[in-house]
Structure formats: structure tokens, C-alpha cells
Motif scaffolding. Structure first.
Motif, PDB file in Angstrom:
ATOM      1  N   ALA A  53       0.839  -1.209   0.000  1.00 53.06           N
ATOM      2  CA  ALA A  53       0.000   0.000   0.000  1.00 53.06           C
ATOM      3  C   ALA A  53       0.871   1.254   0.000  1.00 53.06           C
ATOM      4  CB  ALA A  53      -0.927  -0.009   1.212  1.00 53.06           C
ATOM      5  N   LEU A  62      -4.434   6.260  -4.933  1.00 54.89           N
ATOM      6  CA  LEU A  62      -5.229   6.034  -3.735  1.00 54.89           C
ATOM      7  C   LEU A  62      -6.177   4.846  -3.886  1.00 54.89           C
ATOM      8  CD1 LEU A  62      -6.037   9.669  -2.578  1.00 54.89           C
ATOM      9  CD2 LEU A  62      -4.276   8.131  -1.756  1.00 54.89           C
ATOM     10  N   ASP A  63      -6.637   4.588  -5.113  1.00 56.26           N
ATOM     11  CA  ASP A  63      -7.481   3.414  -5.337  1.00 56.26           C
ATOM     12  C   ASP A  63      -6.680   2.131  -5.114  1.00 56.26           C
ATOM     13  OD1 ASP A  63      -9.722   4.932  -5.945  1.00 56.26           O
ATOM     14  OD2 ASP A  63      -9.200   5.036  -8.082  1.00 56.26           O
ATOM     15  N   GLN A  66      -6.251   1.625  -1.416  1.00 52.61           N
ATOM     16  CA  GLN A  66      -7.485   1.092  -0.836  1.00 52.61           C
ATOM     17  C   GLN A  66      -7.637  -0.398  -1.126  1.00 52.61           C
ATOM     18  OE1 GLN A  66      -9.779   2.938   1.075  1.00 52.61           O
ATOM     19  NE2 GLN A  66     -10.562   0.904   1.517  1.00 52.61           N
ATOM     20  N   ARG A  67      -7.284  -0.808  -2.337  1.00 53.53           N
ATOM     21  CA  ARG A  67      -7.382  -2.236  -2.683  1.00 53.53           C
ATOM     22  C   ARG A  67      -6.462  -3.082  -1.810  1.00 53.53           C
ATOM     23  NH1 ARG A  67      -7.612  -0.298  -7.998  1.00 53.53           N
ATOM     24  NH2 ARG A  67      -5.412  -0.726  -8.306  1.00 53.53           N
ATOM     25  N   ASP A  70      -7.812  -3.223   1.734  1.00 53.57           N
ATOM     26  CA  ASP A  70      -9.006  -4.059   1.832  1.00 53.57           C
ATOM     27  C   ASP A  70      -8.669  -5.545   1.951  1.00 53.57           C
ATOM     28  OD1 ASP A  70     -10.682  -1.896   1.770  1.00 53.57           O
ATOM     29  OD2 ASP A  70     -11.130  -2.048  -0.373  1.00 53.57           O
ATOM     30  N   HIS A  91      -5.616   4.882   5.843  1.00 51.35           N
ATOM     31  CA  HIS A  91      -7.051   5.111   5.663  1.00 51.35           C
ATOM     32  C   HIS A  91      -7.388   6.588   5.854  1.00 51.35           C
ATOM     33  CE1 HIS A  91      -9.259   1.488   4.773  1.00 51.35           C
ATOM     34  NE2 HIS A  91      -8.513   0.798   5.628  1.00 51.35           N
ATOM     35  N   ILE A  94      -6.557   8.422   2.703  1.00 50.97           N
ATOM     36  CA  ILE A  94      -7.541   8.137   1.657  1.00 50.97           C
ATOM     37  C   ILE A  94      -8.822   8.925   1.902  1.00 50.97           C
ATOM     38  CG2 ILE A  94      -9.055   6.346   0.724  1.00 50.97           C
ATOM     39  CD1 ILE A  94      -6.714   4.367   1.241  1.00 50.97           C
ATOM     40  N   TYR A  95      -9.319   8.903   3.141  1.00 46.51           N
ATOM     41  CA  TYR A  95     -10.586   9.569   3.440  1.00 46.51           C
ATOM     42  C   TYR A  95     -10.453  11.086   3.534  1.00 46.51           C
ATOM     43  CZ  TYR A  95     -13.178   5.277   3.974  1.00 46.51           C
ATOM     44  OH  TYR A  95     -13.798   4.085   3.721  1.00 46.51           O
TER      45      TYR A  95
END
Length: 171
Positions: A53, A62-63, A66-67, A70, A91, A94-95
Motif C-alpha cells: 500500500a 489512492l485506489d 485502498q485495494r 481491503d 485510511h 484516503i478519506y
């Protein structure tokens, strides 16, 4: 990939088999197995998905971050405390692009679990100061900026801190 405790069990089993190989006279096999066990021991302290990550984060994907995050199904059992801090830190980043309330929650969790590098803690405090400033909490933002300035020993965040202080004067 594996639970953190399973990684240690695998490392212990590999080391035990390496000792057996040494006793049998297969020194080369024993050394190779010891080196293989170091991989599992290092993955205990550095989770592979968080490392991947961070590689995606370097590319500003950022996608992709996130993957990879996850893939960590249960962070409490799969990660040690510091890794949980970095999990929440990523996180929060990302948010911070989508939902400031969620980002603030993740950044506070990251501080609670702890981060290894002072620069990362300063970055979290700077981000929290920006969120507090947008929510019109000037006193909290000022305090967080002071703490971020103290933690930024290499002056890597100096420009961002000055910019935030200039914006605070407008509030």
C-alpha cells in the motif's frame, strides 16, 4: 496473507527443521532454511499488504492503496500495534480526499496506536489541524500545529505549517 501468530509459528517450525538439518550434517540446507525463516520473521514486523500500500501511495494511486488495505480482513488480529497505526494512517489519507469526519477518526486512531517515525506523527497532526481548521476549531488547530512543528525535525513540513498559519489568521 497470514495471521501474525501463524507467521511466527511457521518461522519456528522452519528454524526447528533447520536445526535438524544441521544435526544431520546438511549445513547448506540449514543455512538456507534459517534465511527463509527471516522472511517470515520480518513479515511479522512489516505486514506485506501495508508495504504494498505504501508503494502505491508513492505513486499517488489512492485506489490501489485502498485495494491493498481491503485485503487485510481483520486488522486487530493480523497486525501488530504499530502496523495498526499505519493502517489507520493510510485510511486517514484516503478519506481526507472524501470525508473529513472519517479521516479525522482514522487519524486519531493512528495516533492512539502509534507511529514509528516522528515525521509521520507530524503529518497526522498537521492533517488533523487542517481538519480542525475547516471545522472552525481554531484553538485545537493551533495546538496541533505547534505539536507538528515540534515533531518536524528535518523541516520537511515547514512550508505547509506556514501556509496553515497564514490561513488561520483569516479565521
Amino acid at each position: 496473507m497470514f495471521n501474525k501468530n501463524i507467521k511466527l509459528v511457521i518461522a519456528v517450525l522452519i528454524i526447528a527443521y533447520a536445526v535438524y538439518q544441521f544435526v544431520e550434517g546438511n549445513i547448506g540446507n540449514g543455512i538456507a532454511l534459517i534465511l527463509l525463516s527471516f522472511v517470515f520473521i520480518s513479515l511479522y514486523f512489516r505486514n506485506e499488504f501495508i508495504l504494498l500500500a505504501f508503494l502505491k501511495m508513492r505513486k499517488q494511486d489512492l485506489d490501489g492503496v485502498q485495494r491493498w488495505l481491503d485485503k487485510i480482513k481483520n486488522p486487530e488480529s493480523a497486525l501488530i500495534k504499530k502496523q495498526q497505526g499505519y493502517y489507520n494512517y493510510l485510511h486517514g489519507i484516503i478519506y481526507s480526499q472524501k470525508n473529513l469526519t472519517q479521516a479525522e477518526k482514522y487519524f486519531k486512531k493512528a495516533l492512539k496506536f502509534g507511529l514509528t517515525m516522528d515525521y509521520d506523527v507530524a503529518m497526522v497532526k498537521l492533517s488533523l489541524a487542517g481538519i480542525a481548521m475547516q471545522k472552525r476549531r481554531k484553538r485545537e488547530a493551533t495546538q496541533l500545529l505547534k505539536e507538528a512543528k515540534k515533531l518536524d525535525k528535518n523541516n520537511m513540513l515547514t512550508d505547509q505549517i506556514k501556509m496553515m498559519q497564514q490561513q488561520m489568521k483569516k479565521i
